[in-house]
Design a protein around this motif. Structure first.
Motif, short mmCIF file in Angstrom:
data_model
loop_
_atom_site.label_atom_id
_atom_site.label_comp_id
_atom_site.label_asym_id
_atom_site.label_seq_id
_atom_site.Cartn_x
_atom_site.Cartn_y
_atom_site.Cartn_z
N ALA A 84 5.94 8.68 7.04
CA ALA A 84 6.64 8.07 5.91
C ALA A 84 7.07 9.08 4.86
CB ALA A 84 5.76 7.00 5.26
N MET A 85 6.74 10.36 5.05
CA MET A 85 7.15 11.37 4.06
C MET A 85 8.67 11.35 3.89
SD MET A 85 4.52 14.54 4.66
CE MET A 85 4.97 15.29 3.08
N PRO A 86 9.15 11.59 2.66
CA PRO A 86 8.48 12.19 1.49
C PRO A 86 7.69 11.23 0.61
CG PRO A 86 10.78 11.86 1.00
CD PRO A 86 10.60 11.43 2.43
N ALA A 87 7.51 9.98 1.01
CA ALA A 87 6.67 9.07 0.23
C ALA A 87 5.23 9.61 0.20
CB ALA A 87 6.70 7.68 0.86
N PRO A 88 4.49 9.34 -0.87
CA PRO A 88 3.14 9.91 -1.01
C PRO A 88 2.06 9.12 -0.28
CG PRO A 88 3.68 8.64 -2.95
CD PRO A 88 4.91 8.58 -2.06
N ASP A 89 2.43 8.40 0.77
CA ASP A 89 1.51 7.48 1.45
C ASP A 89 0.27 8.19 2.00
OD1 ASP A 89 3.78 6.09 0.94
OD2 ASP A 89 3.90 5.10 2.88
N PHE A 90 0.44 9.42 2.51
CA PHE A 90 -0.70 10.13 3.11
C PHE A 90 -1.79 10.35 2.06
CE2 PHE A 90 -3.13 13.75 4.59
CZ PHE A 90 -3.31 13.48 5.94
N SER A 91 -1.42 10.79 0.88
CA SER A 91 -2.40 11.02 -0.18
C SER A 91 -3.06 9.72 -0.61
CB SER A 91 -1.73 11.70 -1.38
OG SER A 91 -1.24 12.98 -1.04
N LEU A 92 -2.28 8.64 -0.68
CA LEU A 92 -2.84 7.35 -1.06
C LEU A 92 -3.89 6.89 -0.05
CD1 LEU A 92 0.43 5.48 -2.17
CD2 LEU A 92 -1.35 6.44 -3.65
N CYS A 93 -3.60 7.09 1.21
CA CYS A 93 -4.55 6.70 2.26
C CYS A 93 -5.77 7.62 2.25
CB CYS A 93 -3.88 6.75 3.62
SG CYS A 93 -2.59 5.49 3.87
N LEU A 94 -5.54 8.90 2.13
CA LEU A 94 -6.64 9.87 2.19
C LEU A 94 -7.64 9.63 1.07
CD1 LEU A 94 -7.37 12.34 3.98
CD2 LEU A 94 -6.35 13.77 2.21
N PHE A 95 -7.16 9.19 -0.07
CA PHE A 95 -8.03 8.94 -1.22
C PHE A 95 -9.08 7.88 -0.90
CE2 PHE A 95 -8.94 6.62 -5.21
CZ PHE A 95 -9.43 7.67 -5.97
N LEU A 96 -8.78 6.97 0.04
CA LEU A 96 -9.69 5.88 0.38
C LEU A 96 -10.60 6.21 1.56
CD1 LEU A 96 -7.16 2.90 0.05
CD2 LEU A 96 -8.92 3.60 -1.58
N ILE A 97 -10.48 7.41 2.10
CA ILE A 97 -11.29 7.79 3.26
C ILE A 97 -12.45 8.67 2.80
CG2 ILE A 97 -11.27 9.02 5.47
CD1 ILE A 97 -8.28 8.32 5.65
N PRO A 98 -13.68 8.32 3.14
CA PRO A 98 -14.84 9.10 2.69
C PRO A 98 -14.74 10.57 3.11
CG PRO A 98 -15.55 7.04 3.69
CD PRO A 98 -14.08 7.16 3.95
N GLU A 99 -15.27 11.44 2.28
CA GLU A 99 -15.20 12.87 2.55
C GLU A 99 -15.87 13.25 3.86
OE1 GLU A 99 -16.26 17.12 0.33
OE2 GLU A 99 -16.45 15.21 -0.76
N ARG A 100 -16.96 12.58 4.19
CA ARG A 100 -17.66 12.90 5.44
C ARG A 100 -16.77 12.62 6.65
NH1 ARG A 100 -18.93 8.27 7.87
NH2 ARG A 100 -19.05 6.37 6.60
N VAL A 101 -15.91 11.59 6.53
CA VAL A 101 -14.98 11.28 7.61
C VAL A 101 -13.85 12.31 7.65
CG1 VAL A 101 -13.39 9.54 8.55
CG2 VAL A 101 -15.54 8.83 7.47
N GLN A 102 -13.39 12.71 6.47
CA GLN A 102 -12.32 13.71 6.41
C GLN A 102 -12.73 15.04 7.05
OE1 GLN A 102 -10.46 14.25 2.55
NE2 GLN A 102 -10.85 12.13 1.95
#
Length: 235
Positions: A84-102
């Motif tokens: 979906a880039m250049p929309a900021p969707d990736f950052s919006l989704c990543l913010f909701l994913i726990p760091e341990r999963v990242q």
């Protein structure tokens, strides 16, 4: 004996999609809708559609129900967000994913790919994507979506883009690139130029970014009477 399920027609698919969106709108924190949202992610993949709101809702539910998280579904959500880039969707989704999963390998790879796209480092992006085909090729249309984003980015920068720069950005060369250019000339208003000693140049359609003179000057649109009112104030 089980009843066979008929393949839904287009109108039925629209009803299913509409129902999922309604579930999200009415009760987004109800854990009972989690399976429906997971199925909807798979439907988005197979039908090459996209719903950021539904995917964000699912990621939020995973925060409350971490034991039910499917990393495969999360990976598909992030790949769709990249598309979906250049929309900021990736950052919006990543913010909701726990760091341990990242920190899992597939998600670290997707984060690196996102960084390459955001910074326009397309050669590095395609090299990294080639090493991770099992992740990105699980979502149909990924390559075409990234190529569209690359062209969008080039169109903001170039009036005339060298063939070599375009080839690197969209990861197409040789006869395949020739065919691609023919389609763009026929359908998108591109023009091919021969530059002396520098190879082929592609003239991209004009826009307010690659031709600043096309950008409307807001000062030009201010009515004269508004300007007249300013002078007594300044005085």
């Amino acid at each position: 004996m089980g009843r066979e399920r008929e393949v839904p027609n287009k109108s039925e698919k629209e009803v299913i999609s509409y129902t999922v969106e309604q579930l999200v709108a009415v009760n987004p924190y109800n854990p009972d809708i989690l399976p429906d949202l997971e199925n909807y992610v798979n439907e988005q993949v197979s039908s090459q559609t996209y719903s950021l709101d539904a995917n964000l809702c699912l990621l939020r539910l995973y925060q409350f129900e971490p034991e039910r998280m499917s990393t495969q579904i999360v990976a598909r959500i992030l790949v769709k967000a990249l598309m979906a880039m250049p929309a900021p969707d990736f950052s919006l989704c990543l913010f909701l994913i726990p760091e341990r999963v990242q920190m899992e390998e597939q998600f670290k790879t997707l984060i690196v790919l996102s960084h390459y796209l955001e910074t326009g480092r397309f050669r590095q992006f395609w090299d990294e994507a080639a090493k991770s085909r099992h992740i990105v090729e699980a979502v149909p249309g990924f390559e075409q979506a990234i190529q569209a984003y690359a062209i969008h980015l080039l169109s903001l920068t170039y009036q005339k883009v060298p063939r070599s720069v375009l080839a690197e950005a969209i990861n197409i060369e040789g006869l395949s690139l020739d065919k691609f250019l023919e389609q763009q000339v026929a359908n998108c208003g591109w023009i091919l130029e021969k530059s002396h000693g520098r190879g082929q140049l592609i003239v991209l359609p004009s826009n307010e970014f690659n031709h600043p003179e096309l950008k409307k000057n807001t000062a030009d649109s201010i009515p004269l009477e508004h300007v007249a009112r300013i002078f007594p104030i300044l005085g």
